[in-house]
Design a protein around this motif. Structure first.
Motif, PDB file in Angstrom:
ATOM      1  N   UNK A 146     -13.057 -46.403  -7.631  1.00 21.91           N
ATOM      2  CA  UNK A 146     -12.079 -46.581  -8.704  1.00 21.91           C
ATOM      3  C   UNK A 146     -12.688 -46.561 -10.098  1.00 21.91           C
ATOM      4  N   UNK A 147     -13.681 -47.390 -10.290  1.00 16.22           N
ATOM      5  CA  UNK A 147     -14.202 -47.585 -11.628  1.00 16.22           C
ATOM      6  C   UNK A 147     -14.800 -46.292 -12.219  1.00 16.22           C
ATOM      7  N   UNK A 148     -15.709 -45.692 -11.465  1.00 11.96           N
ATOM      8  CA  UNK A 148     -16.371 -44.482 -11.958  1.00 11.96           C
ATOM      9  C   UNK A 148     -15.368 -43.363 -12.196  1.00 11.96           C
ATOM     10  N   UNK A 149     -14.526 -43.140 -11.188  1.00 10.52           N
ATOM     11  CA  UNK A 149     -13.631 -41.997 -11.294  1.00 10.52           C
ATOM     12  C   UNK A 149     -12.551 -42.178 -12.348  1.00 10.52           C
ATOM     13  N   UNK A 150     -12.165 -43.420 -12.634  1.00  7.81           N
ATOM     14  CA  UNK A 150     -11.154 -43.638 -13.675  1.00  7.81           C
ATOM     15  C   UNK A 150     -11.660 -43.146 -15.028  1.00  7.81           C
ATOM     16  N   UNK A 151     -12.904 -43.453 -15.341  1.00  4.66           N
ATOM     17  CA  UNK A 151     -13.477 -43.007 -16.616  1.00  4.66           C
ATOM     18  C   UNK A 151     -13.507 -41.490 -16.701  1.00  4.66           C
ATOM     19  N   UNK A 152     -13.901 -40.856 -15.592  1.00  4.13           N
ATOM     20  CA  UNK A 152     -14.005 -39.391 -15.575  1.00  4.13           C
ATOM     21  C   UNK A 152     -12.620 -38.745 -15.696  1.00  4.13           C
ATOM     22  N   UNK A 153     -11.679 -39.235 -14.900  1.00  2.00           N
ATOM     23  CA  UNK A 153     -10.345 -38.615 -14.871  1.00  2.00           C
ATOM     24  C   UNK A 153      -9.629 -38.781 -16.214  1.00  2.00           C
ATOM     25  N   UNK A 154      -9.831 -39.933 -16.831  1.00  2.68           N
ATOM     26  CA  UNK A 154      -9.201 -40.170 -18.129  1.00  2.68           C
ATOM     27  C   UNK A 154      -9.659 -39.107 -19.146  1.00  2.68           C
ATOM     28  N   UNK A 155     -10.957 -38.874 -19.168  1.00  8.01           N
ATOM     29  CA  UNK A 155     -11.515 -37.905 -20.115  1.00  8.01           C
ATOM     30  C   UNK A 155     -11.011 -36.485 -19.789  1.00  8.01           C
ATOM     31  N   UNK A 156     -11.042 -36.146 -18.521  1.00  6.73           N
ATOM     32  CA  UNK A 156     -10.633 -34.799 -18.107  1.00  6.73           C
ATOM     33  C   UNK A 156      -9.149 -34.567 -18.417  1.00  6.73           C
ATOM     34  N   UNK A 170      -3.676 -33.652  -9.119  1.00  6.91           N
ATOM     35  CA  UNK A 170      -4.847 -34.516  -9.089  1.00  6.91           C
ATOM     36  C   UNK A 170      -5.376 -34.617  -7.655  1.00  6.91           C
ATOM     37  N   UNK A 171      -6.701 -34.532  -7.527  1.00  2.00           N
ATOM     38  CA  UNK A 171      -7.340 -34.588  -6.205  1.00  2.00           C
ATOM     39  C   UNK A 171      -8.357 -35.727  -6.134  1.00  2.00           C
ATOM     40  N   UNK A 172      -8.879 -36.120  -7.283  1.00  2.00           N
ATOM     41  CA  UNK A 172      -9.912 -37.152  -7.319  1.00  2.00           C
ATOM     42  C   UNK A 172      -9.408 -38.458  -6.704  1.00  2.00           C
ATOM     43  N   UNK A 173     -10.253 -39.092  -5.909  1.00  4.02           N
ATOM     44  CA  UNK A 173      -9.890 -40.364  -5.268  1.00  4.02           C
ATOM     45  C   UNK A 173     -10.302 -41.572  -6.102  1.00  4.02           C
ATOM     46  N   UNK A 174      -9.647 -42.717  -5.970  1.00  5.91           N
ATOM     47  CA  UNK A 174      -8.491 -42.971  -5.115  1.00  5.91           C
ATOM     48  C   UNK A 174      -7.244 -42.278  -5.673  1.00  5.91           C
ATOM     49  N   UNK A 175      -6.708 -41.424  -4.834  1.00  8.91           N
ATOM     50  CA  UNK A 175      -5.790 -40.382  -5.265  1.00  8.91           C
ATOM     51  C   UNK A 175      -4.546 -40.868  -6.019  1.00  8.91           C
ATOM     52  N   UNK A 176      -3.842 -41.809  -5.421  1.00  8.45           N
ATOM     53  CA  UNK A 176      -2.556 -42.207  -6.005  1.00  8.45           C
ATOM     54  C   UNK A 176      -2.765 -42.893  -7.358  1.00  8.45           C
ATOM     55  N   UNK A 177      -3.870 -43.605  -7.469  1.00  8.31           N
ATOM     56  CA  UNK A 177      -4.181 -44.315  -8.713  1.00  8.31           C
ATOM     57  C   UNK A 177      -4.642 -43.322  -9.786  1.00  8.31           C
ATOM     58  N   UNK A 178      -5.450 -42.342  -9.396  1.00  6.89           N
ATOM     59  CA  UNK A 178      -5.913 -41.334 -10.357  1.00  6.89           C
ATOM     60  C   UNK A 178      -4.752 -40.455 -10.835  1.00  6.89           C
ATOM     61  N   UNK A 179      -3.773 -40.249  -9.979  1.00  4.90           N
ATOM     62  CA  UNK A 179      -2.591 -39.484 -10.389  1.00  4.90           C
ATOM     63  C   UNK A 179      -1.812 -40.278 -11.437  1.00  4.90           C
ATOM     64  N   UNK A 180      -1.665 -41.573 -11.187  1.00  4.75           N
ATOM     65  CA  UNK A 180      -0.995 -42.445 -12.154  1.00  4.75           C
ATOM     66  C   UNK A 180      -1.743 -42.418 -13.482  1.00  4.75           C
ATOM     67  N   UNK A 181      -3.070 -42.486 -13.404  1.00  2.00           N
ATOM     68  CA  UNK A 181      -3.887 -42.505 -14.619  1.00  2.00           C
ATOM     69  C   UNK A 181      -3.736 -41.197 -15.404  1.00  2.00           C
ATOM     70  N   UNK A 182      -3.648 -40.091 -14.697  1.00  5.24           N
ATOM     71  CA  UNK A 182      -3.469 -38.792 -15.363  1.00  5.24           C
ATOM     72  C   UNK A 182      -2.146 -38.781 -16.122  1.00  5.24           C
ATOM     73  N   UNK A 183      -1.115 -39.303 -15.488  1.00  4.95           N
ATOM     74  CA  UNK A 183       0.186 -39.367 -16.155  1.00  4.95           C
ATOM     75  C   UNK A 183       0.133 -40.345 -17.347  1.00  4.95           C
ATOM     76  N   UNK A 184      -0.499 -41.486 -17.117  1.00  3.45           N
ATOM     77  CA  UNK A 184      -0.605 -42.506 -18.169  1.00  3.45           C
ATOM     78  C   UNK A 184      -1.383 -41.966 -19.382  1.00  3.45           C
ATOM     79  N   UNK A 185      -2.383 -41.138 -19.112  1.00  5.81           N
ATOM     80  CA  UNK A 185      -3.221 -40.580 -20.177  1.00  5.81           C
ATOM     81  C   UNK A 185      -2.515 -39.441 -20.909  1.00  5.81           C
ATOM     82  N   UNK A 186      -1.863 -38.566 -20.140  1.00  5.82           N
ATOM     83  CA  UNK A 186      -1.252 -37.374 -20.761  1.00  5.82           C
ATOM     84  C   UNK A 186       0.158 -37.632 -21.272  1.00  5.82           C
ATOM     85  N   UNK A 187       0.836 -38.588 -20.666  1.00  6.83           N
ATOM     86  CA  UNK A 187       2.245 -38.878 -20.994  1.00  6.83           C
ATOM     87  C   UNK A 187       3.141 -37.653 -20.800  1.00  6.83           C
ATOM     88  N   UNK A 188       2.766 -36.803 -19.877  1.00 12.56           N
ATOM     89  CA  UNK A 188       3.590 -35.632 -19.578  1.00 12.56           C
ATOM     90  C   UNK A 188       4.821 -36.072 -18.793  1.00 12.56           C
TER      91      UNK A 188
END
Ligand code: APR
Length: 312
Positions: A91-101, A116-134
């Motif tokens: 979670x921790x490592x990938x959250x930082x990476x996914x946020x930037x990407x 989104x494919x990066x794990x933990x998947x459902x959380x990284x998908x949420x983070x992508x939405x939270x970051x992009x606000x798409x």
């Protein structure tokens, strides 16, 4: 002409590129932080085009400017699970990476659909939405297609029948609490519960739940990538060709299945606009409870992630 950007050019990213170009779906840009590596893999894949029989172009880059105006962005950047490591450890490592990407890619492709494919998947998908606000219909995670493909494979192996006739549905989070649905899994329309004893169905569900870990244990280094890559390509195809496929994906639920404001694996109709709608199946009380438990675990992890991100 469609353009797909794949960020993270490791095992999964490169396999996504191979399938997307190989199925003649789109030109592909591979991105990574490692210099030269995405360029090398893209060139190698490009040189396979005459043999694979497509005219798609593939580029590698370390620069997000090259991803501009992509129709689809696939995020695989991150670290892969190692033996003994839980999905949540990532979670921790990938959250930082996914946020930037997510931030960088959305800047250059504001109209793209994100997978989104990066794990933990459902959380990284949420983070992508939270970051992009798409809009939520343009953000989704790939897990259900893979988990269902694994289930289909195990069903076909057990029955010694062609995978072509096997369809399966796996809902919930991409983790130990995923919810395979045997009642909605069939061989040419015949529910597998009619073809197999209950204990065998249970065993296949268990193997599906542990499907990722089984590969990790065998590989020793890294995690699965062929079936994950093919699963992403299936979703890319549904979107680019506006196929209206009913595929289980991590999608934003707004009350469907009693789940609110979460990305979780549900049956979704995929087409050109992304998630066109979520289909609500009738579930038994047991299936519904399992899905609720899976959703609750995702919610807990989102809370943990948000605390980690605030602490950074
Ligand atoms: N920006 C771009 N690329 C990055 C970044 C970043 N900030 N951080 C890491 N990467 C790249 C790595 O350099 C590596 O090439 O992501 C790639 C990940 O590739 P692999 O290590 O081969 O991992 P892979 O097996 O492809 O899995 C990727 O998908 O299935 C999930 O759990 C898996 O989260 C993992 C992801």
């Amino acid at each position: 002409m469609s353009k797909v950007t794949v960020v993270g050019s490791g095992n999964v990213g490169a396999t996504v590129a191979q399938y997307v170009a190989g199925k003649d779906l789109a030109d592909v840009v591979l991105v990574d932080i490692i210099e030269g590596m995405p360029q090398g893999k893209a060139l190698d894949l490009h040189e396979a085009a005459p043999l694979a029989g497509h005219d798609r172009k593939l580029w590698g880059s370390n620069n997000y400017a090259d991803t501009r105006d992509s129709d689809i962005v696939v995020i695989t950047a991150g670290i892969a699970r190692k033996p003994g490591m839980s999905r949540e450890d990532l979670l921790k490592t990938n959250a930082g990476i996914v946020q930037e990407v997510a931030k960088e890619t959305a800047k250059h492709s504001p109209n793209a659909i994100f997978i989104v494919v990066t794990n933990p998947l459902d959380v990284m998908t949420y983070l992508t939405w939270q970051t992009t606000r798409l809009p939520t219909q343009r953000v989704m995670g790939m897990a259900g297609v893979l988990d269902s493909a694994r289930f289909q494979t195990f069903i076909a192996m057990e029955l010694n029948m062609s995978v072509k006739d096997v369809r399966a549905m796996v809902l919930g989070g991409h983790g130990d609490l995923m919810v395979p649905l045997p009642r909605y899994s069939t061989v040419n329309g015949v529910p597998i519960t009619e073809l197999l004893a209950a204990d065998r169905v249970d065993a296949l569900c268990k193997r599906t739940r542990d499907g990722g870990a089984e590969i990790v244990a065998l590989l020793k280094a890294g995690s699965a990538f062929y079936a994950p890559g093919a699963s992403v390509a299936e979703m890319v195809e549904a979107i680019i060709r506006d196929q209206n496929r009913l595929l289980p994906c991590a999608v934003y639920s707004q009350g469907q299945y009693g789940i609110k404001d979460l990305f979780v694996g549900l049956p979704a109709v995929l087409g050109r606009e992304g998630v066109k709608r979520i289909v609500e199946l009738k579930l038994t009380a047991e299936e519904r409870a399992a899905l609720a438990k899976s959703a609750e675990s995702i919610r807990e992890n989102i809370n943990v992630m948000n605390q980690l991100l605030v602490a950074v």
